[in-house]
Design a protein around this motif. Structure first.
Motif, short mmCIF file in Angstrom:
data_model
loop_
_atom_site.label_atom_id
_atom_site.label_comp_id
_atom_site.label_asym_id
_atom_site.label_seq_id
_atom_site.Cartn_x
_atom_site.Cartn_y
_atom_site.Cartn_z
N GLY A 5 0.79 -1.22 0.00
CA GLY A 5 0.00 0.00 0.00
C GLY A 5 0.82 1.27 0.00
N VAL A 6 0.17 2.34 -0.43
CA VAL A 6 0.70 3.69 -0.33
C VAL A 6 -0.37 4.49 0.39
N VAL A 7 0.01 5.07 1.53
CA VAL A 7 -0.92 5.85 2.33
C VAL A 7 -0.32 7.22 2.61
N GLY A 8 -1.13 8.08 3.16
CA GLY A 8 -0.68 9.43 3.53
C GLY A 8 -1.88 10.35 3.55
N TRP A 9 -1.68 11.52 4.13
CA TRP A 9 -2.75 12.51 4.18
C TRP A 9 -2.93 13.16 2.81
N LYS A 10 -3.98 13.93 2.66
CA LYS A 10 -4.28 14.63 1.42
C LYS A 10 -3.09 15.50 0.99
N ASN A 11 -2.79 15.49 -0.30
CA ASN A 11 -1.70 16.27 -0.91
C ASN A 11 -0.31 15.83 -0.46
N ALA A 12 -0.19 14.59 0.02
CA ALA A 12 1.10 14.07 0.45
C ALA A 12 1.92 13.50 -0.71
N GLY A 13 1.30 13.32 -1.87
CA GLY A 13 2.02 12.77 -3.01
C GLY A 13 1.72 11.30 -3.29
N LYS A 14 0.64 10.79 -2.73
CA LYS A 14 0.29 9.37 -2.89
C LYS A 14 0.08 8.99 -4.35
N LEU A 17 3.21 9.11 -6.49
CA LEU A 17 4.08 7.99 -6.14
C LEU A 17 3.51 6.69 -6.72
N MET A 18 2.21 6.49 -6.61
CA MET A 18 1.59 5.29 -7.18
C MET A 18 1.86 5.21 -8.68
N GLU A 19 1.65 6.30 -9.38
CA GLU A 19 1.85 6.33 -10.83
C GLU A 19 3.29 5.97 -11.18
N ARG A 20 4.24 6.57 -10.47
CA ARG A 20 5.65 6.30 -10.75
C ARG A 20 6.01 4.85 -10.41
N SER A 33 -1.48 -4.38 -10.75
CA SER A 33 -2.81 -3.79 -10.73
C SER A 33 -2.87 -2.82 -9.56
N THR A 34 -3.85 -1.94 -9.58
CA THR A 34 -4.00 -0.97 -8.50
C THR A 34 -5.42 -0.97 -7.97
N VAL A 35 -5.53 -0.60 -6.70
CA VAL A 35 -6.82 -0.34 -6.06
C VAL A 35 -6.69 1.04 -5.43
N LYS A 36 -7.66 1.90 -5.68
CA LYS A 36 -7.65 3.26 -5.13
C LYS A 36 -8.92 3.46 -4.32
N ILE A 99 -1.98 -0.62 -3.56
CA ILE A 99 -3.23 -0.13 -2.98
C ILE A 99 -3.02 1.29 -2.48
N GLU A 100 -3.78 2.24 -3.03
CA GLU A 100 -3.71 3.62 -2.56
C GLU A 100 -4.86 3.85 -1.58
N GLY A 101 -4.51 4.21 -0.36
CA GLY A 101 -5.52 4.39 0.67
C GLY A 101 -5.64 3.13 1.51
N TYR A 102 -6.79 2.92 2.08
CA TYR A 102 -7.03 1.79 2.99
C TYR A 102 -5.97 1.76 4.09
N LYS A 103 -5.73 2.90 4.70
CA LYS A 103 -4.65 3.01 5.69
C LYS A 103 -4.89 2.18 6.94
N ARG A 104 -6.13 1.82 7.22
CA ARG A 104 -6.42 1.04 8.43
C ARG A 104 -6.34 -0.47 8.20
N ASP A 105 -6.17 -0.90 6.96
CA ASP A 105 -6.07 -2.34 6.68
C ASP A 105 -4.68 -2.85 7.04
N ALA A 106 -4.54 -4.17 7.12
CA ALA A 106 -3.34 -4.79 7.70
C ALA A 106 -2.18 -5.04 6.72
N HIS A 107 -2.35 -4.77 5.43
CA HIS A 107 -1.26 -5.02 4.48
C HIS A 107 -0.11 -4.04 4.72
N PRO A 108 1.10 -4.40 4.27
CA PRO A 108 2.25 -3.50 4.46
C PRO A 108 2.11 -2.27 3.57
#
Length: 163
Positions: A5-14, A17-20, A33-36, A99-108
């Motif tokens: 996953g990639v997490v962070g607050w709004k405007n943090a660059g998620k 970063l996902m695209e790159r 594949s991606t999940v947003k 995975i972009e978001g889902y910050k409360r889920d258990a994946h790394p």
């Protein structure tokens, strides 16, 4: 399938970063594949189009297909939002799902952080965040990468998931 996953607050660059990361990792020959997760109401359909009209008429699912792609839209109609695991089960097998978001889920996860937003880091209170990608130097108990060092972040993620 491996998950990261990639997490962070709004405007943090998620999203950047996902695209790159998708470009970098797919460029290395891995299928990605991606999940947003979206916190707001969104619509991938357009008013007036046939598929939109099908949904408005009450269809639970509308599958829109062409020779280039297909999209499956599922209306929840007041049902609860599906859990991440249920959504992942709908994906075709790939080497890695980012995975972009889902910050409360258990994946790394890796946390994207930009100092200018003024938001606190999530990482200190979340052991599922395995690294931070930041635009400023940080001292943490886990790896910190330059937010723009996509290659190093990709290396870290691929090593973490065993690819």
């Amino acid at each position: 399938m491996k998950l990261y996953g990639v997490v962070g607050w709004k405007n943090a660059g998620k999203t950047g970063l996902m695209e790159r990361l998708v470009t970098e990792i797919a460029g290395r020959g891995f299928s990605v594949s991606t999940v947003k997760h979206a916190h707001h109401v969104f619509d991938v359909d357009q008013p007036g189009k046939d598929s939109y009209r099908h949904r408005q008429a009450g269809a639970t699912e509308v599958l829109l297909a062409s020779r280039k792609r297909f999209a499956l839209m599922h209306e929840l109609r007041d049902a609860p939002e599906p859990m991440l695991d249920a959504l992942l089960a709908k994906l075709s097998p790939v080497d890695l799902v980012l995975i972009e978001g889902y910050k409360r889920d258990a994946h790394p996860k890796v946390e994207a952080h930009r100092a200018e937003t003024g938001n606190p880091l999530i990482a200190p209170d979340d052991p599922t965040i395995r690294a931070v990608a930041s635009d400023t130097a940080l001292t943490l108990d886990r790896p910190v990468f330059d937010l723009n060092d996509t290659g190093a972040i990709a290396d870290f993620i691929l090593s973490e998931v065993g690819l």
